[in-house]
Design an enzyme around this catalytic site. Structure first.
Site, mmCIF file in Angstrom:
data_model
loop_
_atom_site.group_PDB
_atom_site.id
_atom_site.type_symbol
_atom_site.label_atom_id
_atom_site.label_comp_id
_atom_site.label_asym_id
_atom_site.label_seq_id
_atom_site.Cartn_x
_atom_site.Cartn_y
_atom_site.Cartn_z
ATOM 1 N N GLU A 117 -115.619 91.819 -27.795
ATOM 2 C CA GLU A 117 -115.651 93.135 -27.153
ATOM 3 C C GLU A 117 -115.966 93.035 -25.660
ATOM 4 O O GLU A 117 -116.332 94.035 -25.030
ATOM 5 C CB GLU A 117 -116.689 94.036 -27.831
ATOM 6 C CG GLU A 117 -116.424 94.332 -29.299
ATOM 7 C CD GLU A 117 -115.151 95.115 -29.559
ATOM 8 O OE1 GLU A 117 -114.502 95.537 -28.580
ATOM 9 O OE2 GLU A 117 -114.791 95.283 -30.736
ATOM 10 N N HIS A 141 -123.638 97.337 -28.190
ATOM 11 C CA HIS A 141 -122.804 97.870 -29.270
ATOM 12 C C HIS A 141 -123.407 97.441 -30.592
ATOM 13 O O HIS A 141 -123.744 96.270 -30.782
ATOM 14 C CB HIS A 141 -121.369 97.351 -29.153
ATOM 15 C CG HIS A 141 -120.529 97.614 -30.368
ATOM 16 N ND1 HIS A 141 -120.324 98.892 -30.860
ATOM 17 C CD2 HIS A 141 -119.859 96.789 -31.206
ATOM 18 C CE1 HIS A 141 -119.553 98.824 -31.936
ATOM 19 N NE2 HIS A 141 -119.269 97.551 -32.177
ATOM 20 N N HIS A 143 -123.825 98.700 -35.127
ATOM 21 C CA HIS A 143 -123.326 99.486 -36.252
ATOM 22 C C HIS A 143 -124.476 100.308 -36.836
ATOM 23 O O HIS A 143 -124.946 100.031 -37.938
ATOM 24 C CB HIS A 143 -122.706 98.563 -37.301
ATOM 25 C CG HIS A 143 -121.589 97.721 -36.775
ATOM 26 N ND1 HIS A 143 -121.117 96.608 -37.430
ATOM 27 C CD2 HIS A 143 -120.838 97.833 -35.636
ATOM 28 C CE1 HIS A 143 -120.133 96.064 -36.727
ATOM 29 N NE2 HIS A 143 -119.949 96.792 -35.632
ATOM 30 N N HIS A 212 -117.257 103.169 -37.264
ATOM 31 C CA HIS A 212 -117.459 101.801 -36.772
ATOM 32 C C HIS A 212 -118.847 101.596 -36.180
ATOM 33 O O HIS A 212 -119.592 100.748 -36.639
ATOM 34 C CB HIS A 212 -116.376 101.473 -35.730
ATOM 35 C CG HIS A 212 -116.443 100.082 -35.181
ATOM 36 N ND1 HIS A 212 -115.329 99.383 -34.786
ATOM 37 C CD2 HIS A 212 -117.488 99.243 -34.940
ATOM 38 C CE1 HIS A 212 -115.678 98.180 -34.355
ATOM 39 N NE2 HIS A 212 -116.993 98.080 -34.431
#
Length: 275
Positions: A117, A141, A143, A212
């Site tokens: 990413e 980032h 989850h 996501h």
């Protein structure tokens, strides 16, 4: 000789990745984290750098980040293992002078590479540098379980998601008055999702990827972790509320406006005006 593994930035990455795994936000190799550094941060540890740093070209030039060092998590690496072997799971990279690629100065051993990413991270760093006049240095980032769950049951638009999260916990409007951006579902690890995320990062420090995870930005590792943690706590409250039959009462529009005035923040207008 100073060892880079004892530096504030490696130790900070160890703590942030370990805490995120303990929260249940980063199963297996899920999640990624990047921290923008200064040359003065890494200069004392030059003796720890690779003798022949590997060069990797970027998929698109990032001239705004030219000559900038970062510490990043690796592709396919497990957050739970960062504390066990920082050099295998983290890397210090430095963008070259034209922004077209970067050298891996330290870490990412055994031919490992930065997170898949990285385009989303670097594009988001560019936008947050401009939006915050250089104050924001972290892109995270993960989850986050309950934030993901909400994207299945709430209409996926910025005003509604923001308003519900503000109502889920009083502190939320104060912590993220600019609201939460949200994308349509997109294939991860692509320039396209990176560009879409960066566009939302122009306006929001939090961006949801439906079904996501979430992207968060802040000036420090602690602030960024705390931002996501605050939103995720509110999402957990909302998940419990909806499982118990829904809201009977909530924080009103007038109360949200009063809250913003008390703490000197300007709430996202579209979320305030929603109902």
């Amino acid at each position: 000789m100073q060892n880079i593994t004892d530096s504030w930035f490696v130790q900070g990455m160890i703590k942030a990745t370990s805490d995120a795994w303990l929260k249940g936000w980063d199963e297996r190799n899920g999640g990624n984290l990047t921290l923008r550094l200064d040359e003065t941060d890494i200069a004392p540890f030059a003796a720890n750098f690779h003798e022949k740093p590997r060069y990797i070209a970027l998929s698109q030039p990032m001239p705004l980040l030219a000559n900038t060092p970062f510490i990043v998590t690796g592709s396919g690496k497990f957050f739970r293992n960062v504390q066990l072997d920082p050099a295998a799971n983290l890397g210090v990279v430095k963008i070259d002078s034209d922004g077209a690629g970067y050298h891996i100065l330290w870490g990412l051993t055994h031919d490992a590479v930065p997170t898949s990413e990285l385009p989303a991270h670097f594009l988001s760093h560019c936008e947050r540098i401009k939006a915050t006049h250089g104050k924001d240095r972290v892109i995270m980032h993960c989850h986050a379980t309950n934030l993901i769950a909400l994207t299945y049951v709430l209409e996926n638009n910025t005003a509604l998601i923001t308003r519900k999260l503000w109502e889920g916990s009083t502190e939320c409007l104060v912590v993220f008055p600019g609201g939460v951006g949200i994308l349509p579902w997109m294939v991860p690890g692509t320039d396209e999702i990176g560009q879409a995320t960066a566009q939302e990062m122009q306006k929001h420090s939090l961006v949801l990827w439906p079904f996501h995870g979430v992207f968060g930005s802040g000036p420090t590792l602690d602030e960024t972790f705390g931002l996501i943690d605050t939103a995720e706590k509110s999402a957990e409250v909302l998940v419990k509320i909806y499982s118990m039959g829904g809201m009977k009462q909530t924080i009103t529009r007038e109360e949200l406006v009063a809250l913003g005035k008390r703490f000197g923040v300007t709430p996202l207008a579209s979320a305030v005006a929603l109902y």
